[in-house]
Design an enzyme around this catalytic site. Structure first.
Site, short mmCIF file in Angstrom:
data_model
loop_
_atom_site.label_atom_id
_atom_site.label_comp_id
_atom_site.label_asym_id
_atom_site.label_seq_id
_atom_site.Cartn_x
_atom_site.Cartn_y
_atom_site.Cartn_z
N MET A 43 49.45 36.00 35.96
CA MET A 43 49.55 35.53 37.29
C MET A 43 50.78 35.49 38.04
O MET A 43 51.52 34.50 38.24
CB MET A 43 49.08 33.96 37.09
CG MET A 43 48.67 33.24 38.42
SD MET A 43 47.32 33.77 38.96
CE MET A 43 46.45 32.19 39.39
N GLY A 44 51.17 36.80 38.30
CA GLY A 44 52.41 36.82 38.87
C GLY A 44 52.16 36.97 40.68
O GLY A 44 51.09 36.20 40.83
N ILE A 98 50.93 39.22 42.66
CA ILE A 98 49.85 39.94 42.85
C ILE A 98 48.53 38.90 42.18
O ILE A 98 47.59 38.69 43.04
CB ILE A 98 49.80 41.36 42.01
CG1 ILE A 98 50.80 42.12 43.15
CG2 ILE A 98 48.27 41.88 42.45
CD1 ILE A 98 50.88 43.63 42.31
N ARG A 126 52.15 34.27 30.70
CA ARG A 126 53.19 33.88 29.71
C ARG A 126 53.56 32.48 29.98
O ARG A 126 53.54 31.54 29.19
CB ARG A 126 54.38 34.87 29.96
CG ARG A 126 54.68 35.90 28.99
CD ARG A 126 55.83 36.50 29.19
NE ARG A 126 56.01 36.89 30.62
CZ ARG A 126 57.11 37.58 31.13
NH1 ARG A 126 57.76 38.19 30.35
NH2 ARG A 126 57.07 37.91 32.48
N ARG A 131 48.01 48.79 35.21
CA ARG A 131 48.49 50.08 34.59
C ARG A 131 47.59 50.32 33.66
O ARG A 131 46.98 49.63 32.82
CB ARG A 131 49.86 49.87 33.97
CG ARG A 131 51.10 49.88 34.69
CD ARG A 131 51.10 51.38 35.62
NE ARG A 131 52.33 51.14 36.56
CZ ARG A 131 52.35 50.60 37.78
NH1 ARG A 131 51.41 50.34 38.25
NH2 ARG A 131 53.53 50.79 38.50
N GLU A 186 46.99 59.57 34.92
CA GLU A 186 46.45 59.82 36.15
C GLU A 186 46.74 61.14 36.83
O GLU A 186 47.88 61.53 36.77
CB GLU A 186 46.96 58.82 37.26
CG GLU A 186 46.51 57.41 36.66
CD GLU A 186 47.15 56.12 37.32
OE1 GLU A 186 48.36 56.61 38.29
OE2 GLU A 186 46.99 54.87 37.10
N HIS A 237 44.62 55.13 41.85
CA HIS A 237 46.02 54.25 42.02
C HIS A 237 46.50 54.07 43.51
O HIS A 237 47.63 54.67 43.95
CB HIS A 237 46.96 54.83 41.05
CG HIS A 237 48.21 53.89 40.74
ND1 HIS A 237 48.70 54.05 39.60
CD2 HIS A 237 48.64 52.96 41.26
CE1 HIS A 237 49.88 53.02 39.38
NE2 HIS A 237 49.66 52.36 40.60
#
Ligand code: 3PY
Length: 406
Positions: free
Chosen positions: A238-239, A241, A261, A323, A352, A371
């Site tokens: 939950m940063g 983005i 975290r 990622r 990728e 991506h």
């Protein structure tokens, strides 16, 4: 008079600042031991407007202004007459991994761009000149040999938010600062998460194929999607983005769970109606959609493996906008083949692109995009501007916007 730019800092001195000194935050440098003289600064466009605006102000205050020094963001700046623009290493211009051609005009107002090819052809001269690297989508590749050859390198500005492609310890051992562009990419990447969730649940890709295929029956009853509105969404990471995804999901009346975290502030949680799950297992067991928006670190590598997939609902969908390596991809293939989970929507994989015969490309319950989380024109331009700001600030000895701290 044209209004001044945002974030303008001007210091006025009765003597010219020492050569090589750029804009300064804080107190002006000590006066030079030469008598005051009138200098002509070669400034154009908005720089000139800013200067004349401040010059007038100081003259009104009975100061004799002979040098007016300014540093500002987002403005056209030409260096003092005769002073070189900073030499900045890039991989190349244009092509698959190159700096966008329509960004070059802006960049060249701030920097003397040096392509890798140019650098290799004229290493003796250029190696001492280069003070910054502009790393556009993982290029140029940084290694010890390159760092050793650039004794005056001060900063590496990396595009995007992820920094998993960088060896921060190595860079710091060469006293090179690192910056990224987390805020520029967050909105688009969150949009991408929603796009994948909607596309997967409503079977957009299959629907398209059905619609363009003349032989297929159009509305088979067994061909139904799942609802996004009202469903539960578990956000892992939950940063900036992840939080933007939550804001969007709120508008879809989703039940939002998150694992992070650190727990977010109560007011941030209640603004989007998000419930904190200290244990990731609780989130996995309860969510209809699990969306991954964590940074790739040693702690998050293969965070989602066989055990975690088995904890998810058999009707759940996994969405990955972080990622590829955050997921154990072999375990994911197995889970999708055996219907341990219903579907996956992936903007990221490893490698990728995937090899053309990879099993993920053959599964009907998977959609994959190449991506493209931050791939919009506006965002890519903002990223480039942010990188420019970070390099300029660093070379001016100022606090670096978006500096990545270890
Ligand atoms: O900015 C990044 O690192 C991204 O991968 C956005 O998709």
């Amino acid at each position: 008079m044209t209004p001044c730019q945002e974030h303008v800092v001007v210091t006025c001195e009765h003597r010219l600042l020492p050569s090589g000194t750029r804009g300064v935050w804080g107190p002006p440098p000590p006066p030079l031991p030469t008598p005051p003289r009138c200098y002509h600064l070669s400034l154009s466009g908005s720089a000139l407007q800013v200067c004349s605006c401040y010059a007038l102000l100081f003259q009104l205050c009975n100061y004799t202004v002979t040098a007016c020094y300014c540093l500002f963001r987002f403005a056209t700046m030409q260096d003092m007459e005769g002073q070189e623009l900073p030499y900045v290493l890039i991989d190349r211009i244009g092509g698959k991994h190159g700096v966008y051609e329509d960004h070059v005009e802006f960049l060249e107002k701030h920097f003397r761009l040096v392509t890798m090819k140019e650098y290799l052809e004229n290493k003796t001269f250029l190696s001492k000149k280069i003070t910054a690297i502009y790393m556009w989508y993982y290029k140029p590749v940084i290694n010890e040999e390159l760092l050793q050859s650039l004794p005056n390198l001060k900063i590496l500005a990396s595009s995007g938010v992820g920094i998993d492609h960088l060896d921060l310890n190595l860079l710091s051992s060469y006293s090179v600062k690192v910056s990224n562009t987390p805020f520029a990419v967050s909105t688009d990447t969150a949009d991408m998460g929603m796009a994948l969730m909607l596309a997967s649940s409503r079977r957009l890709v299959e629907g398209y194929q059905l619609a363009v295929s003349p032989d297929t029956e159009y509305f088979p009853a067994d061909w139904l999607g799942a609802e996004v509105s009202g469903a539960s969404l578990g956000i892992v990471g939950m940063g900036t983005i992840g939080y933007k995804v939550a804001e969007r999901a709120k508008a879809f009346e989703m039940k939002i769970l998150y694992h992070n975290r650190n727990q977010r502030k109560k007011e941030e949680e209640s603004a989007v109606g998000a419930i904190y799950c200290k244990k990731i297992d609780d989130l996995l067991q309860q969510s209809d959609f699990v969306l991954l928006s964590v940074n790739l670190t040693p702690q998050t590598r293969k965070l989602i493996g066989k055990r975690e997939l088995e904890l998810m609902k058999p009707t759940a969908t996994l969405i990955n906008i972080s990622r590829g390596l955050v997921v154990d991809q072999d375990a994911l293939v197995e889970a999708l083949q055996n219907r341990v989970i219903k579907a996956a929507a992936l903007d990221v994989t490893y490698p990728e692109p995937l090899p053309r015969d990879h099993p993920l490309l053959k599964l009907k319950n998977v959609i994959i995009t190449p991506h493209i989380g931050s791939a919009t024109k506006k965002t890519r331009r903002r990223m480039m501007e942010n990188m420019t700001e970070s390099i300029e600030a660093s070379l001016a000895g100022l606090p670096v916007p978006n500096e990545v701290l270890q």
